[in-house]
Design a protein around this motif. Structure first.
Motif, PDB file in Angstrom:
ATOM      1  N   ALA A   1     -60.498  36.057 102.270  1.00  0.00           N
ATOM      2  CA  ALA A   1     -61.188  37.230 101.729  1.00  0.00           C
ATOM      3  C   ALA A   1     -60.582  38.547 102.240  1.00  0.00           C
TER       4      ALA A   1
ATOM      5  N   GLY B   1     -67.618  36.890  98.165  1.00  0.00           N
ATOM      6  CA  GLY B   1     -68.323  37.573  97.079  1.00  0.00           C
ATOM      7  C   GLY B   1     -68.168  39.081  97.157  1.00  0.00           C
TER       8      GLY B   1
ATOM      9  N   ALA C   1     -80.340  35.250  91.667  1.00  0.00           N
ATOM     10  CA  ALA C   1     -79.240  34.446  91.134  1.00  0.00           C
ATOM     11  C   ALA C   1     -79.427  34.213  89.629  1.00  0.00           C
TER      12      ALA C   1
ATOM     13  N   THR D   1     -65.401  29.517  93.973  1.00  0.00           N
ATOM     14  CA  THR D   1     -64.435  29.758  95.065  1.00  0.00           C
ATOM     15  C   THR D   1     -64.572  28.750  96.190  1.00  0.00           C
TER      16      THR D   1
ATOM     17  N   SER E   1     -78.876  34.208  98.593  1.00  0.00           N
ATOM     18  CA  SER E   1     -79.995  33.256  98.603  1.00  0.00           C
ATOM     19  C   SER E   1     -81.278  33.901  99.126  1.00  0.00           C
ATOM     20  N   ARG E   2     -81.156  35.076  99.769  1.00  0.00           N
ATOM     21  CA  ARG E   2     -82.354  35.668 100.399  1.00  0.00           C
ATOM     22  C   ARG E   2     -83.087  36.677  99.537  1.00  0.00           C
TER      23      ARG E   2
HETATM   24  N1  LIG Z   1     -64.153  33.360 103.648  1.00  0.00           N
HETATM   25  C1  LIG Z   1     -62.990  33.211 103.026  1.00  0.00           C
HETATM   26  O1  LIG Z   1     -61.979  33.887 103.344  1.00  0.00           O
HETATM   27  C2  LIG Z   1     -62.862  32.226 101.892  1.00  0.00           C
HETATM   28  C3  LIG Z   1     -61.720  32.286 101.069  1.00  0.00           C
HETATM   29  C4  LIG Z   1     -61.640  31.440  99.956  1.00  0.00           C
HETATM   30  C5  LIG Z   1     -62.663  30.552  99.679  1.00  0.00           C
HETATM   31  N2  LIG Z   1     -63.769  30.486 100.498  1.00  0.00           N
HETATM   32  C6  LIG Z   1     -64.869  29.568 100.137  1.00  0.00           C
HETATM   33  O2  LIG Z   1     -65.781  30.328  99.352  1.00  0.00           O
HETATM   34  C7  LIG Z   1     -67.134  29.957  99.666  1.00  0.00           C
HETATM   35  C8  LIG Z   1     -67.877  31.182 100.214  1.00  0.00           C
HETATM   36  O3  LIG Z   1     -67.289  31.571 101.423  1.00  0.00           O
HETATM   37  P1  LIG Z   1     -67.811  32.850 102.224  1.00  0.00           P
HETATM   38  O4  LIG Z   1     -66.942  32.955 103.416  1.00  0.00           O
HETATM   39  O5  LIG Z   1     -67.947  34.002 101.304  1.00  0.00           O
HETATM   40  O6  LIG Z   1     -69.260  32.363 102.661  1.00  0.00           O
HETATM   41  P2  LIG Z   1     -70.437  33.248 103.296  1.00  0.00           P
HETATM   42  O7  LIG Z   1     -69.866  34.475 103.924  1.00  0.00           O
HETATM   43  O8  LIG Z   1     -71.244  32.311 104.120  1.00  0.00           O
HETATM   44  O9  LIG Z   1     -71.292  33.703 102.036  1.00  0.00           O
HETATM   45  C9  LIG Z   1     -72.020  32.802 101.229  1.00  0.00           C
HETATM   46  C10 LIG Z   1     -72.895  33.612 100.299  1.00  0.00           C
HETATM   47  O10 LIG Z   1     -73.503  32.755  99.350  1.00  0.00           O
HETATM   48  C11 LIG Z   1     -74.908  32.987  99.322  1.00  0.00           C
HETATM   49  N3  LIG Z   1     -75.539  31.719  98.907  1.00  0.00           N
HETATM   50  C12 LIG Z   1     -75.498  30.525  99.524  1.00  0.00           C
HETATM   51  N4  LIG Z   1     -76.151  29.602  98.799  1.00  0.00           N
HETATM   52  C13 LIG Z   1     -76.605  30.255  97.701  1.00  0.00           C
HETATM   53  C14 LIG Z   1     -77.370  29.841  96.573  1.00  0.00           C
HETATM   54  N5  LIG Z   1     -77.757  28.576  96.420  1.00  0.00           N
HETATM   55  N6  LIG Z   1     -77.683  30.780  95.638  1.00  0.00           N
HETATM   56  C15 LIG Z   1     -77.282  32.068  95.787  1.00  0.00           C
HETATM   57  N7  LIG Z   1     -76.557  32.506  96.824  1.00  0.00           N
HETATM   58  C16 LIG Z   1     -76.222  31.603  97.766  1.00  0.00           C
HETATM   59  C17 LIG Z   1     -75.248  33.442 100.725  1.00  0.00           C
HETATM   60  O11 LIG Z   1     -76.479  34.141 100.716  1.00  0.00           O
HETATM   61  P3  LIG Z   1     -77.361  34.340 102.061  1.00  0.00           P
HETATM   62  O12 LIG Z   1     -76.495  35.085 103.019  1.00  0.00           O
HETATM   63  O13 LIG Z   1     -78.533  35.115 101.580  1.00  0.00           O
HETATM   64  O14 LIG Z   1     -77.701  32.942 102.496  1.00  0.00           O
HETATM   65  C18 LIG Z   1     -74.041  34.356 100.984  1.00  0.00           C
HETATM   66  O15 LIG Z   1     -74.220  35.602 100.357  1.00  0.00           O
HETATM   67  C19 LIG Z   1     -67.029  28.823 100.673  1.00  0.00           C
HETATM   68  O16 LIG Z   1     -67.117  27.588 100.021  1.00  0.00           O
HETATM   69  C20 LIG Z   1     -65.646  29.009 101.292  1.00  0.00           C
HETATM   70  O17 LIG Z   1     -65.104  27.788 101.743  1.00  0.00           O
HETATM   71  C21 LIG Z   1     -63.881  31.320 101.586  1.00  0.00           C
END
Ligand SMILES: NC(=O)c1ccc[n+]([C@@H]2O[C@H](COP(=O)([O-])OP(=O)(O)OC[C@H]3O[C@@H](n4cnc5c(N)ncnc54)[C@H](OP(=O)(O)O)[C@@H]3O)[C@@H](O)[C@H]2O)c1
Length: 213
Positions: A132, A13, A54, A89, A32-33
């Motif tokens: 990312a 994000g 959200a 994503t 989410s927080r």
């Molecule tokens: N990391 C990568 O390089 C990458 C690349 C491509 C795709 N992806 C995919 O993209 C997704 C996100 O990956 P990420 O690495 O960015 O994960 P992350 O770092 O764990 O971030 C997830 C974010 O989503 C928020 N969130 C979770 N549940 C939510 C809800 N119900 N409503 C609102 N916000 C919510 C979390 O908020 P809080 O922190 O407040 O809980 C956090 O800001 C995953 O499915 C992953 O497989 C990741």
């Protein structure tokens, strides 16, 4: 000025927010927080970013990006996202998310499940196979010989068009891998996934998507 409602402000994000702002978008970010936990990020991103719930981010966006794992319990702001294109994503990773038998059996893709959670929105699988931290490293202007490609899947042609334009603005060639029932071809573990760190050309991505079994 186009506003993106970005729900999920983790690794993906916040990197997509940087790219979007660099391309002239405004972003409304949510996690989410709660918005107060995004104060430092918003300060870093500058005046084109603000934090919200959200629900508020969904309502403010001309379109939205969800960047967090799929959950069976639907806590998405369904009404606020109605009628909008919603990029997702998420990658299904059973070790992290638990097993979804309907996905494991091949009956549905995880993005078809997301579309079912948002029946009045137009869901597109997007930005799922670029790490990312690599989003800026791999980006190239249109026409560069080493430009990499990203896949998009949706049941809605206007969602594919929007994602394709966004990919181009962010420095990537689009490959249409629609509809959502075909989106398993770009899942972790498929042939194209081997290149999610280095990137792959449009021709290579088309070839690798076709090789998925
Ligand atoms: N990391 C990568 O390089 C990458 C690349 C491509 C795709 N992806 C995919 O993209 C997704 C996100 O990956 P990420 O690495 O960015 O994960 P992350 O770092 O764990 O971030 C997830 C974010 O989503 C928020 N969130 C979770 N549940 C939510 C809800 N119900 N409503 C609102 N916000 C919510 C979390 O908020 P809080 O922190 O407040 O809980 C956090 O800001 C995953 O499915 C992953 O497989 C990741």
């Amino acid at each position: 000025m186009t506003t993106i409602g970005m729900i999920g402000a983790g690794e993906v994000g916040r990197q997509l927010a940087r790219a979007a702002i660099g391309n002239g978008y405004t972003v409304v970010l949510a996690n989410s927080r709660g918005p107060e936990t995004l104060r430092d990020l918003v300060a870093e991103l500058g005046p084109s970013a603000r934090a919200a719930t959200a629900e508020e981010a969904a309502a403010a966006g001309d379109f939205a990006i969800l960047s967090f794992p799929y959950k069976v319990v639907n806590d998405l702001p369904v009404d606020a996202l109605a009628g909008k294109i919603v990029l997702d994503t998420n990658n299904y990773m059973a070790w992290r998310d638990g097993h979804f038998p309907v996905v494991d059996s091949g009956r549905k893709t995880v993005h078809e499940l997301r579309q079912e959670q948002l029946p009045t929105s137009k869901v597109a699988k997007a930005f799922t196979h670029v790490q990312a931290p690599s989003l800026f490293r791999l980006a190239r202007p249109a026409g560069s010989p080493d430009r990499q490609a990203l896949a998009v899947s949706s049941n809605h042609p206007d969602a594919v068009d929007l994602v394709s334009r966004l990919y181009d603005q962010f420095g990537f060639d689009p490959v249409d891998n629609s509809p959502l029932s075909e989106s398993w071809r770009s899942a972790p573990g498929t042939p194209m996934w081997n290149f999610h760190d280095t990137g792959q050309s449009r021709a290579a991505l088309v070839r690798n998507l076709a090789r998925a079994r």
